[in-house]
Write a protein that holds these residues in place. Structure first.
Motif, short mmCIF file in Angstrom:
data_model
loop_
_atom_site.label_atom_id
_atom_site.label_comp_id
_atom_site.label_asym_id
_atom_site.label_seq_id
_atom_site.Cartn_x
_atom_site.Cartn_y
_atom_site.Cartn_z
N MET A 47 3.70 -5.11 4.74
CA MET A 47 4.86 -5.26 6.28
C MET A 47 5.21 -6.26 6.43
N LYS A 48 4.04 -7.39 6.92
CA LYS A 48 4.39 -8.53 7.92
C LYS A 48 5.20 -9.24 6.47
N LYS A 49 4.16 -9.38 5.52
CA LYS A 49 4.48 -10.70 4.73
C LYS A 49 6.19 -10.23 4.36
N SER A 71 -3.91 -4.74 2.84
CA SER A 71 -3.34 -3.58 3.67
C SER A 71 -1.99 -3.18 4.20
N TYR A 72 -1.25 -2.27 4.83
CA TYR A 72 -0.31 -1.46 4.68
C TYR A 72 0.82 -2.65 6.08
N ARG A 73 -0.66 -2.75 6.88
CA ARG A 73 0.35 -3.81 7.39
C ARG A 73 0.55 -5.13 8.16
N ALA A 75 5.58 6.02 5.48
CA ALA A 75 4.89 7.30 5.73
C ALA A 75 3.87 7.60 4.16
N GLY A 76 1.85 8.32 4.65
CA GLY A 76 1.30 9.42 4.19
C GLY A 76 0.05 8.44 4.66
N ARG A 77 -0.58 8.50 3.57
CA ARG A 77 -2.71 8.35 4.26
C ARG A 77 -2.32 7.03 3.83
N LEU A 78 -1.72 6.68 5.02
CA LEU A 78 -2.57 5.29 5.50
C LEU A 78 -3.56 4.92 5.87
N GLY A 79 -4.11 4.15 5.09
CA GLY A 79 -5.60 3.56 5.16
C GLY A 79 -6.59 4.36 4.66
N GLY A 80 -6.08 4.63 4.43
CA GLY A 80 -7.07 6.26 3.14
C GLY A 80 -7.54 7.15 3.98
N LYS A 81 -7.03 7.78 5.85
CA LYS A 81 -7.09 8.71 6.56
C LYS A 81 -6.25 10.21 5.69
N ASP A 82 -7.30 10.90 6.63
CA ASP A 82 -6.64 12.66 6.08
C ASP A 82 -5.73 13.37 6.52
N ILE A 83 -5.23 12.65 7.27
CA ILE A 83 -4.21 12.97 8.09
C ILE A 83 -2.87 12.05 7.94
N ALA A 84 -1.66 12.06 7.07
CA ALA A 84 -0.22 11.75 7.43
C ALA A 84 -0.22 11.17 8.18
N ARG A 85 0.10 9.79 8.52
CA ARG A 85 1.58 9.56 9.42
C ARG A 85 2.61 8.52 8.62
N VAL A 86 3.24 7.99 9.82
CA VAL A 86 4.12 7.44 9.63
C VAL A 86 3.77 5.47 10.99
N ASP A 87 4.55 4.61 10.10
CA ASP A 87 4.17 3.74 10.98
C ASP A 87 4.97 2.57 10.77
N TRP A 88 5.68 1.75 11.71
CA TRP A 88 6.43 1.06 11.13
C TRP A 88 6.62 -0.15 12.01
N ILE A 89 7.67 -1.34 11.67
CA ILE A 89 7.91 -2.60 12.68
C ILE A 89 9.67 -2.91 12.08
#
Length: 216
Positions: free
Chosen positions: A143-145, A138-140, A163-177
């Motif tokens: 990142m936490k590790k 998992s990308y989350r 950034a990108g198709r996080l979790g295999g979703k069809d729509i790309a998005r950005v997530d950060w910590i």
């Protein structure tokens, strides 16, 4: 402002220095720049092909190139003291560079520098996250590790962005910590940064990491 410019280029001459040190006429500038990139790619590919690297921490973090009239000095930064097993392997790499780049009148001088705290380096963290994503972690969680590893090295702040198709979703998005302080608009702060691209079975993801180390 801090999000619209490369943090390293923003601080050149204050807390950051160039990774390539040489002077060239304007007409030869692009040629020298391309040669530097070819040398860096050659060294990284050579190490991955010929050296037994068991973990990301044993890889290369940075390569500095200094060009003089008759010699090209290359300084390789790595977190592992076992990257080259003795001077014979370093000499062999120097000979291969001399041969493949056809530098008859130039000599290559290689030096290895070990980094004491590898997880302070954003390139190592980015490669660590990339390996986790390739293994379908998992990308989350990845990142936490990465943030946990950095906090053990006594840093003041870190931000990890994917950034990108996080979790295999069809729509790309950005997530950060983000953890700790990260004063991106202050030029005097020591901000280390890297941008890394990883290809997974679900698509291409972009990783960006900012690390704030105060007092260095």
């Amino acid at each position: 402002m801090g999000q619209k410019i490369n943090p390293l280029g923003f601080r050149l001459g204050t807390t950051q220095s160039h990774h390539s040190l040489w002077f060239a006429q304007p007409k030869n500038y692009s040629q020298n720049l391309q040669e530097d990139e070819k040398i860096r790619d050659y060294i990284k590919n050579y190490v991955q092909k010929n050296m037994k690297i068991s973990s990301v921490v044993e890889g290369i973090t940075r390569i500095e190139i200094q060009k003089q009239i008759d010699v090209i000095k290359i300084k390789i930064y790595t977190a592992s003291s076992q990257l080259f097993n003795g001077p014979q392997e370093i000499k062999e790499l120097q000979m291969n560079l001399q041969k493949d780049f056809c530098c008859v009148n130039l000599k290559f001088n290689l030096a290895i520098t070990r980094i004491a705290k590898p997880y302070r380096n954003p390139n190592i963290l980015a490669e660590f996250i990339a390996d986790q994503l390739k293994n379908r972690v998992s990308y989350r969680k990845a990142m936490k590790k990465a943030i946990e590893l950095t906090e053990q090295e006594n840093t003041n702040g870190i931000r990890v962005q994917i950034a990108g198709r996080l979790g295999g979703k069809d729509i790309a998005r950005v997530d950060w910590i983000q953890e700790g302080r990260l004063p991106l608009q202050t030029i005097q702060t020591k901000i280390d940064y890297c941008s890394y691209t990883v290809r997974t079975i679900l698509g291409v993801l972009g990783i960006k990491i900012w690390i704030f180390i105060d007092g260095e």
